[in-house]
Every structure is written in structure tokens, then in C-alpha cells.
Design a protein around this motif. Structure first.
Motif, PDB file in Angstrom:
ATOM      1  N   GLN A 167       9.291  -9.764   4.775  1.00 49.43           N
ATOM      2  CA  GLN A 167       9.566  -8.065   4.757  1.00 49.43           C
ATOM      3  C   GLN A 167      10.562  -7.879   5.628  1.00 49.43           C
ATOM      4  OE1 GLN A 167       6.854  -6.300   3.057  1.00 49.43           O
ATOM      5  NE2 GLN A 167       8.457  -4.397   3.310  1.00 49.43           N
ATOM      6  N   GLU A 222       0.883  -5.177  -2.547  1.00 58.22           N
ATOM      7  CA  GLU A 222       1.649  -6.192  -3.111  1.00 58.22           C
ATOM      8  C   GLU A 222       2.499  -5.365  -4.076  1.00 58.22           C
ATOM      9  OE1 GLU A 222      -2.323  -5.592  -5.226  1.00 58.22           O
ATOM     10  OE2 GLU A 222      -1.807  -5.829  -3.370  1.00 58.22           O
ATOM     11  N   LYS A 223       2.503  -4.020  -4.438  1.00 52.97           N
ATOM     12  CA  LYS A 223       3.445  -3.474  -5.226  1.00 52.97           C
ATOM     13  C   LYS A 223       4.168  -2.395  -4.381  1.00 52.97           C
ATOM     14  CE  LYS A 223       0.530  -4.024  -9.373  1.00 52.97           C
ATOM     15  NZ  LYS A 223       0.215  -3.372 -10.705  1.00 52.97           N
ATOM     16  N   ARG A 224       4.137  -2.359  -3.170  1.00 52.28           N
ATOM     17  CA  ARG A 224       4.464  -1.196  -2.553  1.00 52.28           C
ATOM     18  C   ARG A 224       6.032  -1.385  -2.088  1.00 52.28           C
ATOM     19  NH1 ARG A 224       0.772  -0.203   2.453  1.00 52.28           N
ATOM     20  NH2 ARG A 224      -0.620   0.238   0.626  1.00 52.28           N
ATOM     21  N   SER A 225       6.671  -2.319  -1.932  1.00 52.21           N
ATOM     22  CA  SER A 225       8.051  -2.376  -1.753  1.00 52.21           C
ATOM     23  C   SER A 225       8.831  -1.698  -2.741  1.00 52.21           C
ATOM     24  CB  SER A 225       8.654  -3.875  -1.405  1.00 52.21           C
ATOM     25  OG  SER A 225       8.225  -4.068  -0.095  1.00 52.21           O
ATOM     26  N   ARG A 226       8.448  -2.332  -4.125  1.00 52.13           N
ATOM     27  CA  ARG A 226       8.942  -1.806  -5.397  1.00 52.13           C
ATOM     28  C   ARG A 226       8.766  -0.374  -5.606  1.00 52.13           C
ATOM     29  NH1 ARG A 226       6.686  -6.497  -9.245  1.00 52.13           N
ATOM     30  NH2 ARG A 226       5.264  -6.672  -7.546  1.00 52.13           N
ATOM     31  N   ASP A 257       8.963  -7.907  -2.482  1.00 51.32           N
ATOM     32  CA  ASP A 257       7.878  -8.052  -3.011  1.00 51.32           C
ATOM     33  C   ASP A 257       7.271  -9.515  -3.455  1.00 51.32           C
ATOM     34  OD1 ASP A 257       6.324  -5.734  -2.421  1.00 51.32           O
ATOM     35  OD2 ASP A 257       6.877  -4.882  -4.433  1.00 51.32           O
TER      36      ASP A 257
END
Length: 426
Positions: free
Chosen positions: A276, A118-122, A266
Motif C-alpha cells: 500500500q 480489498e476493493k477500495r484502492s480500485r 489492490d
């Protein structure tokens, strides 16, 4: 630390684009040969070593691979500054490619090890600022050094910090544990790289994301290589002026676009995982008219910043730079969601290898060859139309991403199910 190293990865990769004109003048080579130097040769050797380095990072850990790779590509960049012939410069650029093959995929895997989905794209957006900030420093600083001290000095000064960064990573950064590799059943054959590759290519969502990213990379690397020369030839700028505009203006807008894309992705993915891949669709579609306007707009000056003339067309490039990068973070993020940690560096390596082989390999040389073909009739303006034609590849990339959305959703649902339920669903 990984983000800083990735910035220098791209500084070392992109600096040659601002040095094209003085290198051509010294060695007497054509645009097609420049495309070979900055594209095909780099791409082939990057691709050959990408998957082995990805497998090594999945086995022994990410940090040692990244650190040694950083030291290697930086040293080779410095050696480019002492090349006495086109053949020697080509050889050192191949060395840069081999070193950089061990950088991106293990770094993306390490970031994915450190941050939850849940925080990976940032988190990835911070890491993936590398190309944009690399353009700011590589083109801006490289252009200034080349103008004042020559292109050889630019290679040496740009390459030196990476040697220290690789050593700093090795000595100071604590890396996450190596992902646990599932043990095969008794008597089962060990999984080799061919088996891993076949299983990854049997995932339709992965294949479509790789295809979309590769097509976007073809355009991205063509732009990164030829934009300074376009501004020099069609808008009458100097090497230093072109480097400042493309590096600072385009690089800063790309950096902001990368961060905004990661945050928005995100937020929207929390509602629907399909975003995504829909976010990069939006970026690709919006980028096409902006890119065409940049390349086809007449050569008029909008205003001056001191003695620096800013072409009217460049205002479209600022908006183009903000949206054209939107494919990168979501595509890397999607791959991190499709595969388990013990395969992540290898999956990322395949993605990066494809982008490099066709993006770095074909992008610069396609545009360089088109420019040479158009030159008898269009002269100095040949490069303008070669770049404009390439922009349309973003539409094909968007079509691939749209085709992948449903398959991506189904793959995530199957991965979240217990094995028996997933089998029944399949």
C-alpha cells in the motif's frame, strides 16, 4: 457521481493556471502575486474549513455536505469571471477554497463506506481520476475558451456545470448510512476535535503518510500551476497550445496512471499490506529523472499534430504524468484502513488540509518566487530551473513512505486483533 463532481472540483481549481498570462497582463501583477492568488490564499481558507466540514460529514452524513459544497465552489468560480481588480479576484478565489474544503474528505469517506478494503484502492482510483480529468478539461477547454472569448468567460463557463451537479447529487443519490458513533461511557467527557486530532497524530504511520503526501502535493500543485506558463515561456507555445498539451496529453496519462495504480495496489496488497505504501515509493523515485528531463531538455520540436508543435521535452512529461500520480490513491487508501468509519472523514480532512495548506499554499508561490529570483540572470528561462529544483521533493516523499511501511503493517495487525491481544502486543 462523486467522481464527476471531483473532476469539476479540479477543473474549477486548475483553470486559473491556464489563465495566468492573460490575468497578469490585465492586472499588471508579478509571478509572486500569482502564487498568492493560486496558492497561499486558497490554501489557508481551505485548511481552516477542512476539519469542521470533515467532522460535520462524520456526524450528519456525507451527501449533504458534498452537495452544498459543490454548489458553493462552482458559484464562486463563476464570480471570478466578473472580478474587476486583483483584490476582488483574490476574494472570489477564497470563496472557491471554502467551498472545496467540503468536497474531497467527505467524498473519500463516502467511497470508503461503499466498498470493502480489498476493493477500495480500485474504487478510490476511479474517484481520484478527478485531478487528471480536471486537467484535461480545465486546461484544454479553459485554454480554448480563453483564447477565443477571454479569461473571464472561461471562469463563467467552467464554473456553471458544478451548480447543477450539486443539485443532482442532492436529489438523486442515495448515500450510505451515517457511521455509528461509539457512545462514551457514563460520565466520560465527550470527544472534541482536539482529542480526535491528538489521537490521530499519535499514529506514526498516519503522520508519515500525511507528510509524504504533503511533499508530493507541493510538487504536484507547482506543476499544475506553472506547467502551461513553462511551455509558453520556454517552448514558445500559445495559451491554447499549452492548455491542449498539458491538459489532454498530461491529463490522459495521469488518468491511466491513476487507474493502473489502483488496480496494481489492490492486487499486491492482497499478498502483503506493505505494498500500500511501497507502490507510491516506486512512483516517486521513477518520476524524478523523468521530471528533470522534461524541464531541462532543450526547446526543440519533436513533431507536429496539425499546426500544434509538440516539444521533444513533452514526451518525457507524458511518462512523468503516468508515474507522478502514483502516491495519491495508495495514500488515501492507507488512511481509510487506519481509522474506523466514524473518524474517516476527519482523518481524510487532516490529510487533505495538510496537502492543501502546504501543497497549494507553498508549491505555486515557491516556484513563482524562485522564478522571480532567477529572472535577472535567466530571463524567460527562470521558470524552467525553478520547476526542475522542485522535482527533487519526490525523493523526500519516498523516504517518508519507506519509513512508514513497517509502522503501517504493525498498526493493521494491531487493529485486526481482539482488544486484549492488541494491548498485550503493544
Amino acid at each position: 457521481m462523486l467522481a464527476i463532481i471531483y473532476v469539476f472540483n479540479y477543473i474549477d481549481r486548475l483553470v486559473i493556471s491556464i489563465l495566468i498570462e492573460p490575468i497578469k497582463l490585465e492586472f499588471g501583477i508579478s509571478d509572486t502575486q500569482i502564487g498568492l492568488l493560486s496558492g497561499v490564499a486558497f490554501a489557508i481558507f481551505y485548511t481552516l474549513f477542512g476539519l469542521p466540514f470533515g467532522r460535520l460529514a462524520d456526524r450528519i452524513g456525507r451527501k449533504p455536505v458534498i452537495a452544498l459544497a459543490c454548489i458553493a465552489w462552482s458559484a464562486m468560480t463563476m464570480l471570478c469571471g466578473v472580478a474587476t481588480s486583483f483584490a476582488m479576484l483574490l476574494l472570489f478565489r477564497i470563496g472557491v477554497a471554502v467551498g472545496e474544503a467540503g468536497g474531497t474528505a467527505p467524498s473519500v469517506a463516502m467511497v470508503s463506506d461503499l466498498y470493502p478494503p480489498e476493493k477500495r484502492s480500485r474504487a478510490l482510483s476511479v474517484f481520484l481520476m478527478g485531478p487528471s480529468l480536471g486537467a484535461v478539461l480545465g486546461l484544454g477547454l479553459g485554454g480554448w475558451i480563453a483564447q477565443e472569448y477571454g479569461w473571464r468567460t472561461a471562469f463563467i463557463v467552467i464554473g456553471a456545470p458544478g451548480v447543477l451537479l450539486g443539485m443532482l447529487l442532492w436529489l438523486t443519490v442515495r448515500s450510505p448510512a451515517v457511521p455509528v458513533r461509539p457512545q462514551p461511557a457514563a460520565g466520560a467527557p465527550k470527544e472534541d476535535w482536539q482529542t480526535t486530532l491528538r489521537e490521530m497524530l499519535a499514529t506514526p504511520a498516519f503522520v508519515l503518510v500525511v507528510t509524504a503526501g504533503t511533499l508530493a502535493a507541493v510538487m504536484g500543485y507547482a506543476i499544475g500551476t506553472w506547467n502551461p506558463s513553462f511551455l509558453i515561456r520556454s517552448h514558445g507555445l500559445t495559451v491554447q497550445q499549452a492548455g491542449l498539451l498539458v491538459g489532454l496529453g498530461g491529463g490522459i496519462c495521469s488518468t491511466i496512471g491513476t487507474l493502473v495504480c489502483g488496480s496494481v495496489t489492490d492486487r499486491l496488497v492482497a499478498r502483503d499490506p506493505g505494498w500500500q505504501l511501497l507502490i507510491p515509493v516506486v512512483g516517486c523515485v521513477v518520476s524524478v529523472p523523468l521530471g528533470l528531463a522534461f524541464y531541462l531538455w532543450p526547446a526543440d520540436v519533436a513533431f507536429h499534430i496539425g499546426s500544434l508543435p509538440v516539444p521533444e521535452a513533452f514526451l518525457f512529461y507524458l511518462a512523468f504524468s503516468f508515474t507522478a500520480i502514483w502516491w495519491s490513491v495508495p495514500c488515501f487508501g492507507a488512511i481509510s484502513h487506519l481509522f474506523p468509519p466514524n473518524r474517516l472523514a476527519q482523518a481524510t480532512a487532516i490529510f487533505v488540509m495538510s496537502m492543501t495548506l502546504l501543497g497549494v499554499g507553498l508549491g505555486p508561490i515557491i516556484v513563482g518566487t524562485l522564478s522571480d529570483v532567477f529572472n535577472p540572470e535567466l530571463g524567460q528561462e527562470a521558470l524552467r530551473y525553478a520547476l526542475a529544483a522542485s522535482v527533487l521533493l519526490y525523493l523526500v516523499s519516498a523516504a517518508c513512505l519507506l519509513a512508514a511501511v513497517g509502522r503501517y503493517r504493525r498498526k493493521l495487525r494491531a487493529s485486526a486483533m481482539p482488544p486484549a491481544a492488541a494491548a498485550a502486543s503493544a
